[in-house]
Design an enzyme around this catalytic site. Structure first.
Site, PDB file in Angstrom:
ATOM      1  N   GLU A  39    -135.054 -45.274  -4.527  1.00 13.91           N
ATOM      2  CA  GLU A  39    -135.774 -46.079  -3.254  1.00 13.91           C
ATOM      3  C   GLU A  39    -136.929 -45.222  -2.772  1.00 13.91           C
ATOM      4  O   GLU A  39    -136.605 -44.271  -2.192  1.00 13.91           O
ATOM      5  CB  GLU A  39    -134.652 -46.028  -2.257  1.00 13.91           C
ATOM      6  CG  GLU A  39    -135.124 -46.892  -1.024  1.00 13.91           C
ATOM      7  CD  GLU A  39    -134.101 -47.021   0.084  1.00 13.91           C
ATOM      8  OE1 GLU A  39    -134.659 -47.690   1.140  1.00 13.91           O
ATOM      9  OE2 GLU A  39    -133.011 -46.645   0.125  1.00 13.91           O
ATOM     10  N   LYS A  90    -112.487 -43.155   0.197  1.00  9.01           N
ATOM     11  CA  LYS A  90    -113.639 -44.409  -0.359  1.00  9.01           C
ATOM     12  C   LYS A  90    -113.234 -45.245   0.079  1.00  9.01           C
ATOM     13  O   LYS A  90    -113.434 -46.502  -0.477  1.00  9.01           O
ATOM     14  CB  LYS A  90    -113.328 -44.224  -1.940  1.00  9.01           C
ATOM     15  CG  LYS A  90    -113.912 -42.837  -2.513  1.00  9.01           C
ATOM     16  CD  LYS A  90    -113.664 -42.860  -4.149  1.00  9.01           C
ATOM     17  CE  LYS A  90    -113.910 -41.377  -4.540  1.00  9.01           C
ATOM     18  NZ  LYS A  90    -113.568 -41.222  -5.793  1.00  9.01           N
ATOM     19  N   ASP A 148    -119.156 -36.608  -5.531  1.00 10.31           N
ATOM     20  CA  ASP A 148    -118.577 -37.854  -5.758  1.00 10.31           C
ATOM     21  C   ASP A 148    -119.530 -38.932  -5.051  1.00 10.31           C
ATOM     22  O   ASP A 148    -119.144 -39.239  -3.690  1.00 10.31           O
ATOM     23  CB  ASP A 148    -116.934 -38.283  -5.589  1.00 10.31           C
ATOM     24  CG  ASP A 148    -116.467 -39.232  -6.134  1.00 10.31           C
ATOM     25  OD1 ASP A 148    -117.317 -40.449  -6.276  1.00 10.31           O
ATOM     26  OD2 ASP A 148    -115.352 -39.542  -6.135  1.00 10.31           O
ATOM     27  N   HIS A 165    -142.812 -49.518   3.590  1.00  8.89           N
ATOM     28  CA  HIS A 165    -142.191 -49.629   2.335  1.00  8.89           C
ATOM     29  C   HIS A 165    -143.333 -50.458   1.267  1.00  8.89           C
ATOM     30  O   HIS A 165    -142.997 -50.260   0.161  1.00  8.89           O
ATOM     31  CB  HIS A 165    -140.836 -50.552   2.863  1.00  8.89           C
ATOM     32  CG  HIS A 165    -139.774 -49.876   2.835  1.00  8.89           C
ATOM     33  ND1 HIS A 165    -138.669 -49.598   1.890  1.00  8.89           N
ATOM     34  CD2 HIS A 165    -139.279 -49.045   4.003  1.00  8.89           C
ATOM     35  CE1 HIS A 165    -137.658 -48.953   2.311  1.00  8.89           C
ATOM     36  NE2 HIS A 165    -138.119 -48.379   3.242  1.00  8.89           N
TER      37      HIS A 165
END
Ligand code: ADP
Length: 585
Positions: free
Chosen positions: A264, A396, A472, A570
């Site tokens: 990104e 998660k 993770d 951006h």
């Protein structure tokens, strides 16, 4: 039609590297030069063609009825004939060329695979990737599907642009055996005893089975032995993610260069700007509030009364010592801290929390929980263990239990940003930041019914640091829980900013942390491996760095929003300059 035309031309020149095309990033089409949009011209010619043909057919029928010779034509019939011929030629030219091109220039299998046409490849994917076997079976042709096999588009051999490994005759035989289903793909490592060769053979077999090229996904330059039985099964290559550095982050008096793996644009630059603001203001301070990984099995009894009996037993401090001894046998680092119970009828959820040293700790805590469950079976033989994880952990998945009770490391990190730095580096004002934080991160998130999402983009920083350091990445769900607070201090001159993150789940041993690239990033931070002096110190330090980087990221993005710079920056870092000019115009 436009899409179709574009796809056929793309397929011809699709040897350029694959690149995602943003919707606005389209190249100029020849049809753009026409005075009328193509769909209008098409509609006109369609209407003309069918009206003319319809008119001629009607006239033809009338002539047959009135026995008028067909070759005697009126002026209107001549016009209709000319109109139908002209429109037919137009339509033939328009649609026919595409059709002929698609026949003559049908792309080869590997050209399809690298084609960067979004629309068509999406349709292809949807149609062709409709699996009739589960993921693990996809390459394991020895397992036959219960359903009739879907027709497979096979390509005899798919060549990479640059063959990465030279296959021997023996390799070729094994590839054929995998393709035919005689050799299960998963068994290649154990059969060959060479992980790299196994990956190369599996990759080639996969290309032949699917007819899709994997060129672009590298095979060379990776240590496949290092992931065997630990990090990834059935490898065929590895994905490259660039790592950028934000910093130095001045945290608790020490400087850290923070590695961030991301695609990104703007993210690293923005976090870097936040680090600069923090540094110029004297640095940030972070404090560990709690450190305990959790696992919550679900057990069932015949009655709610029996479930309550076990709850009371587990919550009795006299029993805790015994249970802790049993639990801690799982590892020399595991230390049971608490067991929190929740009842749903005759089902009991036992949330074990434990210190896990420098490991993130899921394996460690699971082993300890298993020890305790085995032990409890003696006093509670009617206890039915339904699952070692009953989702009250909660791993998660967004869950209030993590937000309120914490999971992994709970950290608070703060800094006082000098008013001048807010103006000169962050290009905004203390007042604007405080107001935006209140309306966006607090009120806006409350309006959205957020769960732990009282921040601007904590997950951006968490995920980038997690990928770089071998954590993770799926645990970014709860690790990104964060409330960002901003307050004017020192008589409204300076800004107090803080991030409170109750469930940062990180480790510096185990999992992906031992892999070469990830280990190098941990080394850069000075937290590689187990802490020699004090077990757990490295993972705690990593958690505080994650919080510090989040603080920097929050500061910078909030400032960009307050100053109205977000879209502009951006466009600059995330898009081509062509888009920027489009947006600004
Ligand atoms: P996780 O529980 O995060 O999945 P693992 O159990 O796979 O991690 O890895 C932890 C392993 O590392 C254990 O075998 C443990 O004994 C070992 N280890 C070595 N040093 C440490 C340390 N300082 N802290 C925690 N574990 C350590």
């Amino acid at each position: 039609m436009e899409t179709h035309r574009r796809s056929s031309t793309n397929s011809v020149r699709s040897h350029k590297p694959a690149r995602p095309i943003a919707l606005e990033d389209d190249s100029t089409k020849a049809s753009d030069a026409l005075p009328l949009p193509l769909y209008l011209t098409n509609a006109v010619f369609f209407t003309l063609f069918f009206s003319a043909v319809y008119f001629l057919l009607c006239r033809w029928r009338e002539k047959i009825r009135s026995s008028t010779p067909l070759h005697v034509v009126t002026f209107s019939e001549i016009v209709a004939i000319l109109a139908s011929v002209a429109s037919f030629i137009y339509l033939l030219g328009f649609f026919g060329i595409d059709f002929v091109q698609s026949l003559v220039l049908r792309p080869s299998a590997d050209v399809w695979a690298t084609e960067d046409n979004e629309v068509e490849s999406e349709v292809l994917l949807r149609n062709e990737d409709a699996r009739h076997v589960t993921c693990g079976q996809a390459l394991d042709r020895s397992i036959r599907s219960l359903q009739p096999p879907a027709p497979i588009v096979t390509a005899e051999k798919v060549f990479d642009e640059m063959p990465v490994t030279v296959m021997t005759e023996e390799d070729e035989e094994i590839i054929r055996s995998v393709v035919s289903g005689m050799t299960p793909s998963y068994s290649l490592e154990s059969k060959l005893g060479d992980c790299k060769r196994a990956a190369a053979i599996r990759r080639e077999a996969l290309q032949r089975i699917t007819g899709k090229s994997l060129s672009g996904l590298p095979l060379d330059g990776f240590d496949y032995e290092s992931i065997l039985g630990q990090c990834c099964e059935m490898p065929v290559g590895y994905v490259q993610i660039p790592v950028g550095i934000a910093g130095p982050l001045l945290l608790n008096g020490r400087e850290y260069s923070v590695p961030m793996a991301t695609t990104e644009g703007c993210l690293v630059a923005s976090t870097n700007r936040g680090c600069k603001a923090i540094h110029l203001s004297g640095g940030a301070t972070s404090v560990l509030l709690r450190d305990g990984m959790t696992r919550a099995p679900v057990v069932r009894f015949d009655t709610a009364k029996r479930a309550a009996d076990l709850k009371l037993y587990l919550e009795d401090p006299e029993n805790f010592e015994t249970l802790a001894c049993v639990f801690n046998r799982s590892s020399r680092f595991a230390r049971l801290q608490s067991i929190k119970c929740a009842i749903a009828g005759k089902n009991l959820y036992l949330r074990f929390s434990c210190f896990t040293g420098d490991a993130m700790g899921m394996n460690m805590v699971s082993k300890g929980v298993q020890n305790v469950l085995d032990f409890l079976q003696t006093d509670f033989p009617d206890m039915d263990v339904i699952g070692i994880s009953g989702n009250f952990c909660s791993d998660k998945k967004p869950a209030s239990v993590n937000w309120i009770e914490g999971r992994g490391k709970s950290v608070v990190c703060e800094a006082i940003i000098n008013g001048d730095v807010v103006r000169k580096v962050l290009k905004t004002s203390v007042e604007s930041l405080v107001e935006l934080n209140m309306l966006k991160n607090l009120t806006g998130s409350a309006m959205a019914g957020a769960l732990g999402g009282f921040n601007a983009h904590a997950s951006n920083i968490v995920t980038a640091v997690y990928i770089a350091t071998g954590q993770d990445p799926a645990q970014n769900v709860e690790s990104s829980h964060c409330i960002t607070m901003m307050e004017a201090v020192n008589g409204g001159k300076d800004l107090h900013v803080s991030v409170t993150m109750p469930s940062i789940e990180v480790g510096t041993v185990g999992g992906g942390t031992r892999l070469a690239s990830q280990s190098a990033c941990l080394n850069l931070l000075g937290v590689k491996g187990a802490s020699k002096e004090s077990p757990g110190a490295n993972s705690i330090l990593l958690a505080t760095i994650v919080a510090g980087a989040v603080l920097a990221g929050e500061l910078s993005l909030m400032s960009a929003l307050a100053a109205g710079q977000l879209v502009k920056s951006h466009m600059k870092y995330n898009r081509s300059s062509k888009d920027v000019s489009k947006v600004s115009s």
